[in-house]
Design an enzyme around this catalytic site. Structure first.
Site, PDB file in Angstrom:
ATOM      1  N   ASP A 199     -10.457   9.154  25.523  1.00  0.00           N
ATOM      2  CA  ASP A 199      -9.664  10.297  25.062  1.00  0.00           C
ATOM      3  C   ASP A 199      -8.397  10.461  25.898  1.00  0.00           C
ATOM      4  OD1 ASP A 199     -11.557  11.174  23.067  1.00  0.00           O
ATOM      5  OD2 ASP A 199     -12.819  11.846  24.705  1.00  0.00           O
ATOM      6  N   HIS A 216     -17.748  10.974  30.837  1.00  0.00           N
ATOM      7  CA  HIS A 216     -18.234  10.967  29.452  1.00  0.00           C
ATOM      8  C   HIS A 216     -19.696  11.378  29.435  1.00  0.00           C
ATOM      9  CE1 HIS A 216     -19.174   9.515  25.384  1.00  0.00           C
ATOM     10  NE2 HIS A 216     -17.868   9.507  25.169  1.00  0.00           N
TER      11      HIS A 216
END
Length: 428
Positions: free
Chosen positions: A364, A307
């Protein structure tokens, strides 16, 4: 720590005050930089080191893997609160009492009917239209049916606008999916909870009663909570900067939806499933693709791992991984795509290359797995993200307007041609 920062340009030294947050974050207040230095500005592509505002909504520490809404740990909210409670806290600053929550939900349901002309706008879209484009357009279209601007200094007007969009937005989300699936458009039930209504509107078949699966409902509730706000990301900054021109709430939200659409932002969970589909089409060899991901000369990019903000682990992923395992176990889904996802997950969690670089599966990755298991089309993944992010966008827009923040107007360093004469077309 001193309370000023010094900047030296040539022989001149300038002083700027430091701003300190409640979590000891420190920023240099440079709003007088241009005026005191005769036009000097900072350059910060992507605004990675620039604070655009002071905000009391969300605290994020990427190095330590901390995410809090209004001071409440995301882990505790996901475990103990409902999405509607979290939405209330984000927007109004405190978790609601039982009476406040009941009134909030009742008022939202009372505003959930969408003008039938919006249905006509939806019907004009071809089936090939991407759901995010449809959702952005329909959200913007709500402005036409609610033309009066909101007086942000009126608590009543602000409250009415908030419950109105929270009531109508899930309808637009469900209609967008049903349009794509060829199902008749419908409404929820006033006797159902907020998330239950979302599920009913999305999945109910016209010839049978829809039964809520509590494990699916709990997973969706958690997913919406985990996506509800994330500090000054691309779409949130877009909502704030659009609203800074005094654009209305619905128009600003529409701008945020368009920003969220991108594959580097909200579209990342869709990109995960598209990657898994590509791996399946190539034989499903996860080891081969993990090797490609480690090869600097290979253009393949592993989606759903690591991330840009969290440098250790994504706290949201830790929470939603458990929900993903529960959903897959309960549904007993046998899906080669999900088996590939599990293979990649295990490879990444045990491969020193990924562990050392802290490239763990992120939110995600797991959200895409859950949505696929639930039967949500891949093009709808980012729409679900928008549904979760809605209260955060509302809270950020409301805070920006109440703080009377100035219109957003970034500067630039010009690198084009110097002054040159105009030549007539015959001489060009």
């Amino acid at each position: 720590m001193p309370d000023i920062a010094k900047l030296q340009i040539g022989e001149n030294v300038y002083e700027f005050p430091l701003v300190k947050g409640t979590e000891n974050e420190v920023g240099i207040d440079i709003k007088t930089l241009r005026s005191t230095t005769n036009g000097v500005i900072t350059i910060d592509p992507g605004f990675k080191n620039t604070g655009s505002c002071e905000s009391a909504i969300t605290f994020l520490d990427g190095e330590k893997g901390i995410l809090r809404y209004r001071g409440f740990a995301i882990e505790e909210l996901a475990e103990k609160a409902s999405f509607l409670e979290v939405a209330y806290a984000l927007i109004f600053g405190e978790l609601p009492t039982k009476e406040q929550l009941e009134k909030f939900h009742t008022d939202i349901k009372s505003k959930s009917v969408v003008d039938d002309d919006v249905r006509k706008i939806l019907e004009a879209f071809p089936k090939s239209a991407h759901p995010m484009g449809i959702l952005s357009s329909l959200t913007s279209a709500l402005t036409a049916f609610n033309p009066s601007s909101v007086n942000v200094d009126s608590e009543e007007e602000m409250y009415n606008a908030i419950v109105k969009i929270l009531g109508k937005f899930p309808v637009l989300v469900a209609w967008t999916m049903r349009k794509k699936s060829g199902l008749p458009l419908n409404y929820g039930s006033k006797s159902s909870g907020y998330v239950e209504n979302v599920m009913k509107m999305m999945f109910e078949e016209p010839n049978e009663e829809y039964i809520i699966n509590p494990i699916i409902k709990d997973a969706l509730d958690k997913l919406l909570i985990l996506h509800a706000d994330h500090e000054q990301n691309c779409s949130t900054s877009t909502v704030r900067i659009a609203g800074s021109s005094h654009a209305g709430l619905f128009a600003s939200l529409s701008a945020g939806i368009s920003a969220l659409w991108g594959p580097l932002h909200g579209g990342a969970n869709q990109a995960v499933l598209e990657m898994l589909e590509a791996i399946k089409a190539d034989g499903g060899d996860t080891k081969k693709y993990m090797a490609k991901a480690k090869d600097k000369n290979d253009p393949f990019r592993l989606m759903g791992f690591g991330h840009r903000v969290y440098k250790n682990f994504d706290p949201r992923a830790t929470i939603i991984k458990k929900a993903a395992d529960e959903v897959l176990k309960d549904l007993g889904v046998e899906d080669p795509i999900l088996e590939i996802a599990r293979g990649l997950e295990q490879e990444a969690l045990n491969d020193p290359y990924f562990v050392d670089r802290k490239l763990y599966p992120n939110v995600d990755f797991y959200s895409g797995i859950i949505y696929r298991a639930m039967g949500i089309p891949v093009e709808m993944f980012t729409v679900m993200f928008a549904l979760g992010r809605l209260p955060g966008w509302i809270a950020q827009w409301k805070e920006m307007r109440l703080n009377k923040e100035p219109i957003g107007r970034p500067r630039q360093i010009y690198t084009g041609e110097n002054l040159r004469p105009f030549q007539s077309i015959e001489k060009r």
